[in-house]
Design a protein around this motif. Sequence first.
Motif, mmCIF file in Angstrom:
data_model
loop_
_atom_site.group_PDB
_atom_site.id
_atom_site.type_symbol
_atom_site.label_atom_id
_atom_site.label_comp_id
_atom_site.label_asym_id
_atom_site.label_seq_id
_atom_site.Cartn_x
_atom_site.Cartn_y
_atom_site.Cartn_z
ATOM 1 N N CYS A 114 0.851 -1.193 0.000
ATOM 2 C CA CYS A 114 0.000 0.000 0.000
ATOM 3 C C CYS A 114 0.884 1.240 0.000
ATOM 4 N N LEU A 115 0.589 2.160 -0.896
ATOM 5 C CA LEU A 115 1.353 3.393 -0.967
ATOM 6 C C LEU A 115 0.726 4.492 -0.129
ATOM 7 N N SER A 116 -0.495 4.259 0.336
ATOM 8 C CA SER A 116 -1.185 5.225 1.197
ATOM 9 C C SER A 116 -1.801 4.495 2.378
ATOM 10 N N LEU A 117 -1.696 5.074 3.566
ATOM 11 C CA LEU A 117 -2.271 4.460 4.762
ATOM 12 C C LEU A 117 -3.783 4.332 4.668
ATOM 13 N N THR A 118 -4.401 5.232 3.939
ATOM 14 C CA THR A 118 -5.856 5.194 3.804
ATOM 15 C C THR A 118 -6.312 4.037 2.911
ATOM 16 N N ASP A 119 -5.379 3.419 2.215
ATOM 17 C CA ASP A 119 -5.714 2.297 1.336
ATOM 18 C C ASP A 119 -5.477 0.936 1.978
ATOM 19 N N LEU A 120 -5.070 0.922 3.231
ATOM 20 C CA LEU A 120 -4.834 -0.360 3.889
ATOM 21 C C LEU A 120 -6.125 -1.177 3.935
ATOM 22 N N PRO A 121 -6.062 -2.464 3.635
ATOM 23 C CA PRO A 121 -7.267 -3.298 3.665
ATOM 24 C C PRO A 121 -7.724 -3.572 5.099
ATOM 25 N N ASN A 122 -8.955 -4.028 5.214
ATOM 26 C CA ASN A 122 -9.472 -4.413 6.525
ATOM 27 C C ASN A 122 -8.700 -5.629 7.033
ATOM 28 N N ALA A 123 -8.382 -5.618 8.321
ATOM 29 C CA ALA A 123 -7.634 -6.728 8.920
ATOM 30 C C ALA A 123 -8.006 -6.837 10.383
ATOM 31 N N ASP A 124 -7.584 -7.935 11.001
ATOM 32 C CA ASP A 124 -7.859 -8.113 12.427
ATOM 33 C C ASP A 124 -7.000 -7.206 13.294
ATOM 34 N N LEU A 125 -5.842 -6.779 12.748
ATOM 35 C CA LEU A 125 -4.917 -5.966 13.539
ATOM 36 C C LEU A 125 -3.992 -5.171 12.632
ATOM 37 N N ASN A 126 -3.781 -3.903 12.980
ATOM 38 C CA ASN A 126 -2.738 -3.089 12.365
ATOM 39 C C ASN A 126 -1.551 -3.027 13.325
ATOM 40 N N ILE A 127 -0.382 -3.382 12.843
ATOM 41 C CA ILE A 127 0.836 -3.337 13.663
ATOM 42 C C ILE A 127 1.713 -2.192 13.175
ATOM 43 N N ILE A 128 1.900 -1.197 14.044
ATOM 44 C CA ILE A 128 2.720 -0.037 13.702
ATOM 45 C C ILE A 128 4.148 -0.288 14.179
ATOM 46 N N ALA A 129 5.066 -0.405 13.229
ATOM 47 C CA ALA A 129 6.475 -0.625 13.556
ATOM 48 C C ALA A 129 7.298 0.414 12.809
ATOM 49 N N VAL A 130 7.159 1.653 13.246
ATOM 50 C CA VAL A 130 7.885 2.776 12.641
ATOM 51 C C VAL A 130 8.705 3.462 13.720
ATOM 52 N N ALA A 131 9.511 4.434 13.335
ATOM 53 C CA ALA A 131 10.304 5.184 14.308
ATOM 54 C C ALA A 131 9.387 5.879 15.318
ATOM 55 N N ASP A 132 9.846 5.954 16.562
ATOM 56 C CA ASP A 132 9.030 6.518 17.634
ATOM 57 C C ASP A 132 8.476 7.898 17.305
ATOM 58 N N ASP A 133 9.288 8.739 16.672
ATOM 59 C CA ASP A 133 8.886 10.127 16.468
ATOM 60 C C ASP A 133 7.877 10.326 15.347
ATOM 61 N N VAL A 134 7.517 9.268 14.637
ATOM 62 C CA VAL A 134 6.506 9.420 13.585
ATOM 63 C C VAL A 134 5.235 8.626 13.879
ATOM 64 N N ILE A 135 5.170 7.992 15.044
ATOM 65 C CA ILE A 135 3.973 7.217 15.392
ATOM 66 C C ILE A 135 2.738 8.111 15.431
ATOM 67 N N LYS A 136 2.847 9.284 16.061
ATOM 68 C CA LYS A 136 1.687 10.186 16.189
ATOM 69 C C LYS A 136 1.110 10.561 14.834
ATOM 70 N N ASP A 137 1.963 10.929 13.897
ATOM 71 C CA ASP A 137 1.486 11.325 12.572
ATOM 72 C C ASP A 137 0.920 10.130 11.811
ATOM 73 N N THR A 138 1.486 8.962 12.038
ATOM 74 C CA THR A 138 1.039 7.765 11.329
ATOM 75 C C THR A 138 -0.375 7.363 11.732
ATOM 76 N N VAL A 139 -0.674 7.419 13.022
ATOM 77 C CA VAL A 139 -1.968 6.929 13.496
ATOM 78 C C VAL A 139 -3.133 7.791 13.020
ATOM 79 N N LYS A 140 -2.864 9.039 12.707
ATOM 80 C CA LYS A 140 -3.935 9.943 12.281
ATOM 81 C C LYS A 140 -4.615 9.479 10.995
#
Length: 252
Positions: free
Chosen positions: A50-76
């Motif tokens: 997926c090239l965009s977070l908004t295009d992620l398919p439905n799943a039982d769980l999203n696992i965020i494994a990114v650098a600590d300082d970008v977690i806040k922006d990613t979850v939005k």
Amino acid sequence: MINTVNIIGAGNVATALAVVLSKKIRVKAVWSRKPKTAIELSSRINSEVCLSLTDLPNADLNIIAVADDVIKDTVKKLDMNIPVVHTSGSVPKSVLKDFRKYGVFYPLQTFSKDRMVEMSEVPFFIETNDTELERELFDLTKEVLNTTPYKLNSDKRKALHLAAVISNNFTNHLLLESKKILTQQEIPFDVLKALMFETVGKAFDLGPENAQTGPANRGDKKIIEDQLKLLKEQEMNQLYKLFTRAIENNKA
């Protein structure tokens, strides 16, 4: 039960988790800020990219494994209805508080893309806002990753992460400095391997408080003075003095 996941990130931790999870459950999609790394990881585990977070398919769980300082922006940009966890050792679970089900899924290990670890030996530390998600993460850890889960809150996890940084990152830096000394004398770095394996093994078998050896522990001032003279680099000279003093004080 967690049967499908999306992996958000394509770095060291994301790669390690994706590779192991994909052997037993379906990793539906991979996203990364760097499309190239997302494509590489998705092709490795035969998942969608997926090239965009908004295009992620439905799943039982999203696992965020990114650098600590970008977690806040990613979850939005994530679907708030899909349960989500991050893998950070130092970021509190509250960064995900806008989600219905959320938590932390922290593996205590150092990961590198070009060196896969035995996941069954890696402890996972779990914290959630939901008892059902907690149970599912415990089951995922035990049944899919075949390792041991622990329940740990954010404050204790911060202390655990601090201990991990000191024992892992600082030790590795000291090994780098040791390698520089050996290289200058054309001595192979591998000669330290048996010593380091015994050092770590003894610390866990006997306790580090009972395993200390060396000139500082013996109070051998002559050797300490001689070795300080060999350390021309100011930073390492000061570090040697600092560690020597700490060992002497701990013995007192």
